[in-house]
Design an enzyme around this catalytic site. Structure first.
Site, PDB file in Angstrom:
ATOM      1  CB  CYS C  86      -0.960  -0.042   1.193  1.00 17.85           C
ATOM      2  SG  CYS C  86      -2.337   1.097   1.033  1.00 17.85           S
ATOM      3  CG  HIS C 203      -3.341  -3.573   3.539  1.00 15.61           C
ATOM      4  ND1 HIS C 203      -2.356  -2.906   4.217  1.00 15.61           N
ATOM      5  CD2 HIS C 203      -4.046  -2.617   2.888  1.00 15.61           C
ATOM      6  CE1 HIS C 203      -2.455  -1.603   3.999  1.00 15.61           C
ATOM      7  NE2 HIS C 203      -3.465  -1.398   3.184  1.00 15.61           N
ATOM      8  CD  GLU C 205      -0.871  -5.517   6.252  1.00 20.85           C
ATOM      9  OE1 GLU C 205      -0.551  -6.066   5.172  1.00 20.85           O
ATOM     10  OE2 GLU C 205      -1.158  -4.304   6.346  1.00 20.85           O
TER      11      GLU C 205
END
Lengths: 312, 727, 232
Positions: C86, C203, C205
């Site tokens: 990002c 993302h 994560e």
């Protein structure tokens, strides 16, 4: 009344005020070298030292360093709290300069791992001798823990000042500090100026103020230069227009165009949304440097063009 | 001074009080400080006595009202801090910055307590969506919340959004923030220890926001509001993010003794409140305050420039404090020191420009305003709703409701918010409550904001009780036990007896309901003067409820979790359509009495829901609220992307069965083999249990009344909102 | 394999990346302050999401001048790994470690939601545990993720298999409708020529634990960890 000094030193006069506990410090143009053995005048020196002291004391107050400054009260006048001064000078050295190499044999410019702190007894008749903690205790001037507190305070002040002068393009070699009692605690007093600090200009390494005087220079510029380096005067405005490159999709422009048309502005054919940046630039810059600012940061050359408007 | 105090919004008797306190005429700086501190916004002068009845204590409450935020103990050495606040007036003037700085302010309140902000929720109220101004305000406010919240990395996980004409000129922008902290890091906005340094951290001070929040929020709107635009603050979320990190580092390293954010009334408020709380005085030197522009002392003490904090530190820690701030790229300057005695001394280049007792700034006047029951209440309550001509086609009614502004999808809003950052959001927006897991434990907290202002308008006491009950029910439906609540009470001018009646009744309802459910009120905010051109908004108390889930596996969402499950309605449906969405959307009326609320029954339904979840019988749960059963069914199907087939209740007219907003009802699903046990559990608590049908397929079938494909329902709900915002 | 998660002022996903690497995957990981330039002890640096320097001027424009970024070029040349997520991807673009630039989303709105991603190349250190054509479900959260590169660059990316992820339908079909921000060719993630540097808008994560709703992001973390062990 107000111009009859309470006391007069080699470089300052202490003038009374109507407010009890407050006095005016008048900064003279005299420069005193070798503990008063050589005294001469440099026009503008007093005003320069008053100005720098004013700035430094304000800065130190913001860093939590209590000092005697109240406010500027004239061209070369500072209104201060009257302190019961300690007859001691605390000098902090960041590297070997001034009298240090001669006295102790350091290589000039040698940097110390930690700044050195020295205490001098203020007594012209004895040539302001260097004194130890034991001396200070034996003379009944300070207790050991008070000396330690002054030492750490001086080191802290030196740390703040080094950064502060550095941000104005000045290298700080040493600083001389004097403290006095206000009520029951010690407060920084006297002046902190090109006359009590040894300093050099970062760019070019030229000595400034007292340091330059020690090297035999007498022109007003050596003090005036410090003031101009410290001055935060507004520069000249430059304008940079950054816009999307021709042919690059510009979502902001497209949406804005639709909105304008919805509002009835049917004549709008195209909208491109960019950025307009106003810079205030100090003297000595150039169009080339502005171009570089644009290339490196202000515009992204992959998607944006820029245009500079500046009267150089 | 006489003209000045009026201009600053002080009354004559308030001015006389100041003269009495000081034993002399105040100077301009002092008058400025009193005017902002004694404004309604800062002093709560009209509401203080009424709010005193709220229950605020429980064994686990670490900090109740009166601080920057309430704090509760959730066990395992952890605590949760939370509070709600309004930023209505600034948002009406400049929606983006108004909302953005609202987020900034409440987030500062939370980390000021030593908590790391972990989530925000934003209850919003706007006017008629057909109006261009409403769309402008809505998109500006949502973008402002997103712009600020996303940047600081605090997820915006929920809130709600309603449209009523009464908010046309005066929208409501309430913001709630929740933070989590190790208990030992809890710190208060208290100054202590004479000689300690007072450090100002963060942005430089400018003229922006002079008298912004305090003056704006203490006057109603009129044609001159536009002129006040320059006094709205501009937010800097980047600096806020750095402040969060720097302040938490200062606390972790034990470098500061007290911490206070600068919000409304700026330095005046931060200094006097921290001094007053600590029973000490303070001396500050205004020339040390870093300024953005030339300002006079009067302006510096009341400036509301954002992203500033005040810390109290021992003198020998100051260097480290400044060092930590510097590492984070923040300004930090010592502007003064703590002194003994009830004195707040302000200096400007050595000259004393103010000397007042801080306790008198912080406490302010107290008013007991007259209240009088407004005539409209009885008129609307008497409205005859029995003779209404109900439409025949229930499917069409359902579609009209689903696509109406208050019931259609909110995806457009919450997708603009980063609702996932920090990796705690285990139930995403769109459900009854947001659920946030607590890393390193098996716990989670559920948070919900509620407040149906139409009910409160029709019956302030009952309407507010319903808001409390519903907020608790939402949290329960998510699998949590309600622990504590915060609130934001948005009303018109307290100087009007009819409005003040609404306020008093609402607070009485809040107090009674909170006491009954044993849910302490740990923080809150009052926003008066929500009026424009002489008309007040609906009385709008918003309740922010925080509940605790002991075991993460007990979290539930509203989505039907699969096929072949029994769909059960817990609680009774009554012939109640007063104040309902049905009445508003289909008949264009706001009248009648809100649905009845039996607190005992409410408690029983919630107990059954929680127990059913703990036993693993209840697999999904959804509180029934606006739009009734039919709308709830649609929401459950759409969220789970699965259909359902349900039966009619022959004993009720279909309008009541499908669209009544009777309270104390929860729609749940359970495996068929668990239904009997769930039924017995409900019976043991005297809770009505009704098996409606089964989940499955891709259509929602309401036997004999309506039938739609789930995909079609989803599309309708989504498109309706887009149409609403894009015109 | 030792990870370093770079912290710029204004980063806000650094703790998330750190948590997933340490607590979910049991990897060795440290925070790396942006002012550090000695990064030799790391095998893989993560440039996390967030708003470095507030995204003021342009996302990533100011962060790219951090001391740590100066060291990054040499780091990549040593064959070590860099992943920019990002805002981290935006920083890599601004720094010229990856080609192209980011424009505002077509909607002009920030958008946070799950998207579907088609895995376009499974022969990279970042994706070798997956298979080409596989569809991953991972959230995005950005306002300027509308990837742009000129024709020539695009062709070069395409020809060398450096487009790693594209926005797609749940079925894997790459359509206009599935594109959340208007990015050219539905591009969601690309690599440098040596496949050491990976930039992506989604993302991973946020999709590394069942409790959060998806574990598809683990594919990327596990691939690079396996690769470092000499597998794949």
């Amino acid at each position: 009344m107000a111009d009859v000094p309470l006391r007069e030193g080699k470089t300052k006069r202490l003038l009374p005020t109507e407010v009890p506990g407050r006095i005016n410090l008048y900064f003279k143009d005299e420069v005193s070298l070798q503990n008063g053995k050589s005294i001469f005048t440099i026009p503008g020196k007093g005003a320069a030292c008053a100005q720098v002291s004013l700035q430094v004391f304000r800065f130190l107050a913001q860093r939590g360093v209590e000092n005697h400054l109240v406010k500027e009260s004239g061209d070369r006048l500072l209104l201060v709290d009257e302190l019961e001064m300690l007859p001691i000078e605390v000098v902090v050295w960041n590297f070997a300069c001034g009298s240090l190499p001669e006295r102790l044999g350091f290589e000039p410019g040698a940097v110390f791992r930690e700044p050195l702190v020295e205490f001098f007894l203020k007594d012209d008749s004895k040539d302001d001798p260097l004194v130890t903690v034991e001396h200070l205790e034996a003379l009944g001037l300070l207790r050991r823990e008070e000396v330690e507190a002054l030492r750490s305070r001086a080191l802290k002040i030196n740390g703040f000042l080094r950064d502060y002068f550095d941000s104005h393009g000045i290298i700080l070699g040493s600083v001389k500090l004097e403290f006095g009692k206000l009520g029951d605690h010690f407060v920084l007093g006297d002046e902190v100026s090109p006359d009590t600090c040894l300093m050099w200009e970062k760019e070019g390494g030229k000595p400034l103020g007292r340091m330059a005087a020690l090297e035999g220079r007498r022109e007003p510029e050596i003090y005036a230069r410090v003031v101009s380096l410290m001055e935060e005067k507004p520069g000249k405005e430059a304008y940079v227009y950054v816009r999307p490159k021709q042919g690059i999709m510009d979502p902001q422009g497209q949406v804005t165009m639709r909105a304008l048309r919805d509002l009835g502005f049917s004549e709008v054919e195209d909208v491109r949304v960019g950025r307009y940046i106003i810079l205030r630039i100090r003297e000595g810059s150039s169009r080339e440097r502005l171009e570089e600012m644009c290339r490196r940061l202000l515009a992204n050359p992959v998607i944006e063009d820029y245009e500079i408007r500046w009267d150089d | 001074m006489a003209e000045l105090y009026e201009e600053l919004g002080l009354t004559e008797s308030e001015y006389k009080d100041i003269v009495r306190i000081l034993g002399r005429e105040p100077n301009k700086v002092e008058l400025g400080m009193y005017s902002v501190m004694w404004s309604e916004h800062c002093s709560y002068k009209s509401s203080k006595t009424v709010l005193a009845q709220l229950p605020t204590r429980a064994s686990y409450v670490l900090q109740g009202p009166g601080e920057n935020a309430g704090v509760i103990d959730i066990g395992g050495g952890l605590a949760v801090a939370f509070k709600m606040e309004s930023h209505n007036h600034p948002s009406a003037v400049e929606p983006y910055q108004g909302a953005a700085t609202g987020v900034g302010g409440i987030v500062r309140d939370i980390f000021t307590m030593g908590a790391r902000p972990i989530a925000c929720l934003d209850p919003l109220r706007f006017g008629n969506p057909e109006k261009r101004r409403t769309r402008y305000l809505l998109s500006g406010v949502v973008a402002g919340i997103a712009g600020y919240g996303n940047c600081i990395g605090v997820p915006t996980v929920g809130g709600d959004l309603y449209f009523e004409d009464c908010y046309d000129e005066n929208p409501l922008v309430n913001v709630m923030c929740i933070g989590i902290l190790p208990k030992e890091r809890l710190i208060r906005g208290v100054a202590k220890g004479a000689g300690n340094a007072v450090v100002l951290i963060g942005n430089r001070t400018g003229r922006d926001g002079i008298g912004g929040a305090s003056i704006l929020a203490s006057q109603e709107f009129d044609e001159r509001s536009e002129e006040k635009r320059p006094s709205v603050q501009v937010g800097d979320p980047f600096t806020e993010k750095l402040l969060i990190e720097a302040c938490l580092e200062l606390l972790d390293r034990g470098l500061i003794l007290g911490l206070q954010d600068l919000g409304a009334a700026g330095l005046s408020c931060a200094c006097s409140e921290t001094a007053a709380r600590g029973g000490v005085g303070m001396r500050i030197h205004l020339e040390r305050v870093p300024l953005r522009e030339d300002m006079e002392p009067f302006e510096i003490v009341i400036s509301e420039s954002q992203e500033r904090m005040l810390a109290v530190a021992e003198p020998d820690k100051v260097e480290e404090v400044i060092g930590v701030c510097k590492k984070w790229g923040l300004n930090a300057v010592v502007i003064g020191e703590v002194i003994e005695g009830d004195r707040f001394e302000v200096y400007w280049y050595g000259e004393k420009v103010a000397d007042v007792p801080p306790s008198t700034l912080a406490s302010g006047p107290v008013y007991d305003r007259p209240a009088e029951r407004p005539a409209y209440l009885d008129m609307l309550a008497r409205a005859d709703l029995t003779s209404l001509q109900h439409p025949r086609d229930m499917g069409e009614v359902l579609v009209r409701l689903l696509t109406s502004p208050n019931l259609c999808s909110r995806r457009w809003v919450y997708e603009q918010y980063d609702h996932m950052v920090q990796l705690n959001t285990v139930v995403l927006p769109g459900s009854d409550a947001a659920v946030l897991r607590i890393k390193g434990t098996s716990k989670a907290i559920a948070v919900s904001c509620d407040g149906n202002s139409r009910y409160v308008y029709l019956d302030p006491y009952l309407g507010t009780q319903i808001a409390v009950a519903e907020a608790a029910r939402n949290v329960v439906a998510s699998g949590a036990v309600p622990m504590a609540l915060t609130n934001c009470l948005n009303f018109g001018s307290p100087e009007r007896p009819d409005i003040f009646y609404q306020f008093k009744e609402a607070v009485r309802g809040l107090a009674d309901a909170a006491r009954f459910f044993e849910i302490p009120v740990v923080s809150g905010n009052v926003s008066f003067y929500n009026e424009s051109f002489g008309t007040a908004v609906y009385p709008t108390p918003i309740i922010g409820m925080v509940g605790l889930i002991g075991n993460l596996s007990h979290r539930r969402s509203l989505a039907f979790p699969g096929e072949g499950l029994g769909v059960v309605l817990l609680g009774e449906t009554k012939e109640e359509i007063g104040g309902s969405e049905y009445l508003k959307v289909i008949h264009g009326r706001v009248a009648g009495s809100p649905p009845t609320l039996d607190l005992e029954k409410e408690k029983a339904v919630q107990a059954v829901c929680i127990e059913g979840i703990r036993r693993g019988w209840i697999l999904s749960a959804h509180d029934l609220s606006e739009g009734g059963l039919a709308v709830a069914l649609v929401e459950c199907c759409c969220a789970g992307e699965v259909g359902a087939e349900v039966m009619q209740d022959e004993s009720l007219h279909p309008v009541y069965w499908l669209f009544a907003e009777s309270q104390s009802r929860i729609l749940v699903t359970a495996k068929l083999e668990d239904l009997e046990e769930l039924r017995e559990l409900a019976a043991s608590r005297g809770v009505s249990f009704r098996l409606l049908g089964k989940t499955g397929g891709d259509r929602l079938v309401i036997e004999g009344l309506a039938e739609f494909s789930v995909a079609e329902l989803s599309r309708l709900r989504e498109e309706a909102f887009l149409k609403l915002v894009e015109g | 394999m030792r990870f370093g998660v770079v912290v710029f002022p204004g980063s806000n996903c650094e703790a998330d990346c750190y948590y997933v690497l340490r607590d979910v995957l049991g990897a060795e990981v440290d925070y790396v302050w942006h002012g550090e330039s000695d990064i030799d002890r790391y095998d893989c640096l993560v440039l996390p999401g967030g708003f470095s320097y507030g995204d003021y001027l342009r996302p990533g424009a100011i962060a790219r001048f951090s001391p740590v970024m100066e060291s990054l070029k040499g780091f990549a040349e040593k064959g070590k790994f860099i992943i920019g997520i990002c805002n981290g991807f935006q920083v890599l673009l601004e720094a010229g470690l990856l080609p192209g630039a980011m424009l505002w989303n077509e909607s002009l709105h920030f958008v946070c939601r799950y998207v579907h991603l088609r895995l376009e190349n499974d022969r990279t250190p970042w994706t070798h545990l997956g298979s080409e054509g596989q569809v991953l479900r991972i959230p995005i959260a950005h306002q300027q993720g509308n990837y742009y590169a000129d024709e020539k660059t695009l062709r070069a990316l395409e020809d060398s298999g450096r487009i790693i992820l594209r926005y797609c339908e749940p079925s894997g079909e790459v359509t206009r409708r599935a594109n959340p921000n208007g990015s050219v060719g539905n591009i969601a993630g690309i690599c440098d020529e040596d496949f050491n540097v990976f930039g992506l808008m989604p993302h991973p994560e946020r999709a590394s634990e069942e409790v959060l709703g998806s574990t598809d992001g683990l594919l990327i973390w596990r691939s690079i960890m396996e690769h470092a062990r000499g597998n794949g």
